[in-house]
Write a protein that holds these residues in place. Sequence first.
Motif, mmCIF file in Angstrom:
data_model
loop_
_atom_site.group_PDB
_atom_site.id
_atom_site.type_symbol
_atom_site.label_atom_id
_atom_site.label_comp_id
_atom_site.label_asym_id
_atom_site.label_seq_id
_atom_site.Cartn_x
_atom_site.Cartn_y
_atom_site.Cartn_z
ATOM 1 N N ALA A 196 -3.540 8.567 -4.941
ATOM 2 C CA ALA A 196 -3.746 9.974 -4.173
ATOM 3 C C ALA A 196 -4.428 10.002 -3.619
ATOM 4 O O ALA A 196 -5.332 9.744 -2.958
ATOM 5 C CB ALA A 196 -2.626 11.161 -4.452
ATOM 6 N N VAL A 226 -7.777 6.195 14.128
ATOM 7 C CA VAL A 226 -7.005 5.104 12.773
ATOM 8 C C VAL A 226 -5.815 6.345 12.778
ATOM 9 O O VAL A 226 -5.206 5.796 12.012
ATOM 10 C CB VAL A 226 -7.982 5.590 11.837
ATOM 11 N N SER A 227 -6.121 7.577 12.899
ATOM 12 C CA SER A 227 -4.874 8.458 12.766
ATOM 13 C C SER A 227 -3.476 7.668 12.626
ATOM 14 O O SER A 227 -2.631 7.907 12.086
ATOM 15 C CB SER A 227 -5.500 9.489 13.541
ATOM 16 N N GLU A 228 -3.404 7.330 14.192
ATOM 17 C CA GLU A 228 -1.983 6.577 14.408
ATOM 18 C C GLU A 228 -1.739 5.532 14.354
ATOM 19 O O GLU A 228 -0.700 4.882 14.607
ATOM 20 C CB GLU A 228 -2.574 6.230 15.771
ATOM 21 N N LEU A 229 -2.356 4.063 13.340
ATOM 22 C CA LEU A 229 -2.111 3.540 12.862
ATOM 23 C C LEU A 229 -0.956 3.661 11.959
ATOM 24 O O LEU A 229 -0.739 4.532 10.954
ATOM 25 C CB LEU A 229 -3.620 2.312 12.698
ATOM 26 N N GLU A 230 -0.644 2.228 11.601
ATOM 27 C CA GLU A 230 0.764 2.043 10.600
ATOM 28 C C GLU A 230 -0.018 2.056 9.556
ATOM 29 O O GLU A 230 -0.546 0.964 9.479
ATOM 30 C CB GLU A 230 1.540 1.417 11.265
ATOM 31 N N LEU A 231 0.209 2.947 8.263
ATOM 32 C CA LEU A 231 -0.044 2.351 6.682
ATOM 33 C C LEU A 231 0.895 1.275 6.621
ATOM 34 O O LEU A 231 1.564 1.696 5.805
ATOM 35 C CB LEU A 231 -0.185 3.773 6.240
ATOM 36 N N THR A 253 -1.021 -0.250 0.984
ATOM 37 C CA THR A 253 -1.824 0.658 -0.015
ATOM 38 C C THR A 253 -2.169 -0.436 -1.905
ATOM 39 O O THR A 253 -1.103 -1.025 -2.188
ATOM 40 C CB THR A 253 -1.088 1.637 -0.614
ATOM 41 N N MET A 283 -3.354 -1.728 7.550
ATOM 42 C CA MET A 283 -3.132 -0.773 8.144
ATOM 43 C C MET A 283 -2.524 -1.857 9.942
ATOM 44 O O MET A 283 -2.820 -3.233 9.515
ATOM 45 C CB MET A 283 -3.803 -0.007 10.184
ATOM 46 N N VAL A 330 -2.085 2.866 -7.698
ATOM 47 C CA VAL A 330 -2.979 3.341 -6.627
ATOM 48 C C VAL A 330 -3.065 4.728 -6.501
ATOM 49 O O VAL A 330 -1.611 5.021 -6.632
ATOM 50 C CB VAL A 330 -1.758 2.897 -5.241
ATOM 51 N N THR A 385 7.252 5.089 12.062
ATOM 52 C CA THR A 385 5.665 4.655 11.693
ATOM 53 C C THR A 385 5.526 5.646 10.149
ATOM 54 O O THR A 385 5.336 6.731 11.219
ATOM 55 C CB THR A 385 5.064 4.605 12.842
ATOM 56 N N VAL A 386 5.040 4.966 9.189
ATOM 57 C CA VAL A 386 3.929 6.177 8.488
ATOM 58 C C VAL A 386 2.326 5.768 8.845
ATOM 59 O O VAL A 386 2.351 4.468 9.447
ATOM 60 C CB VAL A 386 5.167 5.173 7.006
ATOM 61 N N LEU A 401 -11.049 8.152 9.255
ATOM 62 C CA LEU A 401 -10.419 9.007 10.200
ATOM 63 C C LEU A 401 -12.130 9.203 10.233
ATOM 64 O O LEU A 401 -12.447 9.894 11.614
ATOM 65 C CB LEU A 401 -9.609 9.996 10.152
ATOM 66 N N GLY A 414 -2.786 8.879 9.787
ATOM 67 C CA GLY A 414 -3.383 11.005 9.841
ATOM 68 C C GLY A 414 -2.112 11.240 9.311
ATOM 69 O O GLY A 414 -2.250 12.149 8.901
ATOM 70 N N LEU A 463 -8.843 7.292 3.597
ATOM 71 C CA LEU A 463 -8.300 8.161 5.048
ATOM 72 C C LEU A 463 -9.704 8.710 5.179
ATOM 73 O O LEU A 463 -9.589 8.729 6.901
ATOM 74 C CB LEU A 463 -7.002 8.389 4.878
ATOM 75 N N HIS A 464 -9.642 9.434 3.820
ATOM 76 C CA HIS A 464 -10.633 10.539 5.183
ATOM 77 C C HIS A 464 -11.745 9.715 5.755
ATOM 78 O O HIS A 464 -12.203 10.560 6.686
ATOM 79 C CB HIS A 464 -10.826 11.316 4.081
ATOM 80 N N HIS A 491 -2.570 10.888 6.047
ATOM 81 C CA HIS A 491 -3.448 11.632 5.101
ATOM 82 C C HIS A 491 -3.340 13.062 5.069
ATOM 83 O O HIS A 491 -3.831 13.516 4.173
ATOM 84 C CB HIS A 491 -5.192 11.138 6.265
ATOM 85 N N VAL A 529 -6.067 6.772 -2.422
ATOM 86 C CA VAL A 529 -6.022 6.530 -1.191
ATOM 87 C C VAL A 529 -6.769 7.825 -0.017
ATOM 88 O O VAL A 529 -6.957 7.585 0.809
ATOM 89 C CB VAL A 529 -3.923 7.034 -0.855
ATOM 90 N N HIS A 530 -6.522 9.324 -0.038
ATOM 91 C CA HIS A 530 -7.111 9.852 0.265
ATOM 92 C C HIS A 530 -8.381 9.784 1.044
ATOM 93 O O HIS A 530 -8.407 10.187 2.109
ATOM 94 C CB HIS A 530 -7.079 11.007 -0.339
#
Lengths: 371, 371
Positions: free
Chosen positions: A278, A295-300, A303, A231, A276, B275-276, A289, B279, A285-286, B282, A281-282
């Motif tokens: 789905a 973390v929701s607002e961060l740039e991903l 991967t 991130m 990588v 930004t990707v 979070l 959140g 992230l889950h 996810h 990654v899910h």
Amino acid sequence: MTADVVVAGGGLIGLSLAWRAARRGLSVTVVDDAPGSGASRAAAGMLAPVSEAGYGEEALLRLCLASLDRYPAFLDELAADTGVRVPLRSAGTLVVGFDDDDMRVLADLQTFHVELGLEVHRLLGREARRREPSLSPRVRGGLHVAGDLSVDPRELHPALRAAAEGAGVRIVGSRVAGLLTDGGAARGLALDGGAELRAGTVVLALGPHSGALPGVPAVPVRPVKGQILRMRAAAGLLEGTVRALVRGRSVYLVPQGDDGLVVGATVEERGFDGTVTAGGVHDLLHDALDVVPGVSELELAETLARWRPGTPDNAPLLGPTSVPGLVLATGHHRNGVLLTPVTADAVADLLVTGELPEVAAPFTVDRFGAP
Amino acid sequence: MTADVVVAGGGLIGLSLAWRAARRGLSVTVVDDAPGSGASRAAAGMLAPVSEAGYGEEALLRLCLASLDRYPAFLDELAADTGVRVPLRSAGTLVVGFDDDDMRVLADLQTFHVELGLEVHRLLGREARRREPSLSPRVRGGLHVAGDLSVDPRELHPALRAAAEGAGVRIVGSRVAGLLTDGGAARGLALDGGAELRAGTVVLALGPHSGALPGVPAVPVRPVKGQILRMRAAAGLLEGTVRALVRGRSVYLVPQGDDGLVVGATVEERGFDGTVTAGGVHDLLHDALDVVPGVSELELAETLARWRPGTPDNAPLLGPTSVPGLVLATGHHRNGVLLTPVTADAVADLLVTGELPEVAAPFTVDRFGAP
């Protein structure tokens, strides 16, 4: 062209032992077609001997603690040799839990740290949030392991390469095609395209690829797939490493640099599948979070999937083999970054003196029986 | 250098109207510093006038249906002009639901389709799974809209570019810096670096960037951010588009090509933030996995954020403005791919005849009052 030592693999392990051996007077060549593109590319760089859920064997724990102990000096020497200071983050690890089961795990982990004489603090939920204000309000409590460190493997690798080259190590950008032997003893490496590199000793440091090099007797290393996320825009979100158990899955969040954050990692037995997914990654992230909602607002930003070099007992393979002149430095599983200094020194000792130091002696491959 | 028409923006809209106008004898120049890198890059390519949760205004619906109707012929002509056949997927849309509330929404949607004379089939859960066997067993029922189509915008864009160039359209790879006017009338475009392109008519087709071009009176277009995911290794997973409501969030899964799948999309009012986010990704993964659990095993090949050109009533802005010689072809919001053929023909009509066709007439900007 011959050298005292030729090292198959230019990852953290291969480069660091080449550097240490070259400083002690040996001529060393490292062969790797893409140095630094392996497991270290995905590693979060936690230096945390006992924060992992499994406590491991006593000998492995001693090896891990020995390596953690020497990390600051190791980076000092690296800085002295290269002028590059690889930052060491010293905020410790905060292990957090959400429910009664988690709290029992934390209590056991605390007991274990205390038995080892390590500094550890039990925190209530609000105390944990005082230390890391972005933790979820649902966090019930935590354990702060003060002595844990972390380092960015993506900064460490180029510094090690510079140090190795500065010490006279030659780095050959080819793929290793096989082991050369002569009368049953290792004599060098065959490269893609037919070239050969002769050496008195061959060190196998190919990480997850160490298990299947033509000419080498079976080495019990297998790839253990891990997916991670990187991130950006995480400045100020976390002070140090946060680990958590989320519904039985372990997740970690490791701040890197000014605004980076690494979230990891899946543990998958899928051979050399590097996809990588789905689902991977899910899940990361889950869980991340759940622990740190912000973390929701961060740039991903990235991967990635790589493979840990797994062994039957999750401990590394260090030292001599049944093939004279063939030395192993592989199988570091989840602890490759942590074990880099102690591995480098132990293998350099072996190359110079013919003896593995005591701390590394339990990790020879003959513990799995004669091949 | 002058042309009859200069088009600001080389996305699907700009290129397609340039192609249609050039075929009708006009000299056309399109200006774009990165054609095809905008909203179409992220679009899933659903051609589904009424599968969207909101039913929209009657005039917009007529425009959407008119565009859907002409899609097959539009692609035939494109193939005839370029030799490139852009595939049209015709498996329809399956809208699925999980609970009683969802079933009521599906019933209303069915009624609405029937009123419009569109072919629609109500399916029980097991019937839906017979059509799409990878649907979650928790799916309670569905609605199959037989006439919906889908197209891959990433195949459509280069074909439109080839068609436009084949018809004599000049494409200038510069950024549009502003509108040139003379006595209050549009006279061309100013480009980055100071160059000017003169033309009798200027068409503004800058998508979400149409709202703030220097020299243009305020155009009520704003960026509406959408994040999407592109998966690979999805061969055989889905036959056609699947849409679902998951806890009030709408998610769609659109198969593309041999083994691709697009999952979308977030709807975010964040200006030009591209930004990707952790959140966003996810939520899309979570909802997609709820609908089709097998998505878990797919490769997550790409994550992307772009901006839809939103308007106050979610309908496009087509036709003349208060500035003589300035024509709008923007504001297509979520329907840009669907509305490409009807927009291209309507604007070409206007450019050639001076009149917008009846179907497009309700979408002039003066519906929002005089500027």
